[in-house]
Write a protein that holds these residues in place. Sequence first.
Motif, PDB file in Angstrom:
ATOM      1  N   VAL A   1       0.821  -1.220   0.000  1.00 60.88           N
ATOM      2  CA  VAL A   1       0.000   0.000   0.000  1.00 60.88           C
ATOM      3  C   VAL A   1       0.851   1.263   0.000  1.00 60.88           C
ATOM      4  N   VAL A   2       1.898   1.270   0.808  1.00 65.87           N
ATOM      5  CA  VAL A   2       2.776   2.440   0.916  1.00 65.87           C
ATOM      6  C   VAL A   2       4.208   2.021   0.608  1.00 65.87           C
TER       7      VAL A   2
ATOM      8  N   TYR B   1      11.110   0.579  14.331  1.00 64.65           N
ATOM      9  CA  TYR B   1       9.713   0.418  13.911  1.00 64.65           C
ATOM     10  C   TYR B   1       8.777   0.897  15.023  1.00 64.65           C
ATOM     11  N   SER B   2       9.073   0.476  16.246  1.00 71.42           N
ATOM     12  CA  SER B   2       8.222   0.837  17.382  1.00 71.42           C
ATOM     13  C   SER B   2       8.185   2.341  17.595  1.00 71.42           C
ATOM     14  N   GLU B   3       9.307   3.005  17.427  1.00 71.61           N
ATOM     15  CA  GLU B   3       9.366   4.456  17.613  1.00 71.61           C
ATOM     16  C   GLU B   3       8.497   5.190  16.591  1.00 71.61           C
ATOM     17  N   LYS B   4       8.407   4.666  15.376  1.00 67.37           N
ATOM     18  CA  LYS B   4       7.621   5.333  14.338  1.00 67.37           C
ATOM     19  C   LYS B   4       6.136   4.992  14.411  1.00 67.37           C
TER      20      LYS B   4
ATOM     21  N   THR C   1      -0.032   3.085   8.364  1.00 66.65           N
ATOM     22  CA  THR C   1      -0.416   3.731   7.099  1.00 66.65           C
ATOM     23  C   THR C   1      -1.275   4.975   7.305  1.00 66.65           C
ATOM     24  N   ALA C   2      -1.520   5.328   8.556  1.00 70.56           N
ATOM     25  CA  ALA C   2      -2.306   6.539   8.833  1.00 70.56           C
ATOM     26  C   ALA C   2      -1.424   7.781   8.882  1.00 70.56           C
TER      27      ALA C   2
END
Length: 249
Positions: free
Chosen positions: A139-140, A205-208, A247-248
Amino acid sequence: MYEGLKDKVIILTGAGGLIGRESLKHLVKNGARVIAVDVNSFESEAELFLTNDITNPIEIDNLLKTVIYKFGRIDGLVNLAYPRTTDWGTKFEDIPYDSWAKNVDMQLNAVFYICQKVIDIMKKQNVGSIVNIASIYGVVGNDFTLYEDYGGTSPAAYAAIKGGVINFSRYLASYNGKYNIRINCVSPGGVLDEKNQNPSFIKRYSEKSPLKRLGNPVEMAPAISFLLSDDSSFITGHNLMVDGGWTAI
């Protein structure tokens, strides 16, 4: 509990994976009659376990013949199998053409073939539900900063295949709606697998992520069950993001 799953005959490919095992448990808990399919056998709650290779059209044919012989129908299909070559994860500029073609064949083309054959059965029933497993990276675009600390990457074929699965599912939903067959996708975000994930990847990943963590395999299963159940009877052609808000943003 999803009452709309009771006694439904569901084929679950890739049943031995992280998400597959949790999905199997959740489907059985909610009353489904599950045919678990994986290339490696394991003890499970499934009513029937088959060790068919879904990358082989002949084995898919044999799988479906076995299911129809034993159950007489197929109410649902989950395409969770994730076959790939040993060089999966090679950086884009180093991917051999043959490897690229093989991965597309094993993943995207296998989804095409099993969907085609299962839909033919579901058309005769005038009912059915298929859930194809896609990804946020269908999707992204990829965030390659996640891999910088350890020189990793995300496979290029993965993005192409998962994007293809999503739009192929929309095509199937439009084409087969008149037969009361629903086709949807579930797109997981990062799913925690500490044995196979670099600590730096998990941290970045967790931070983002808006929820500040990766997902757990058990959190993917209810979405799959929902789209198979009668509770989602007016949902088709949809891609359900189970990504903690990735994806938000």
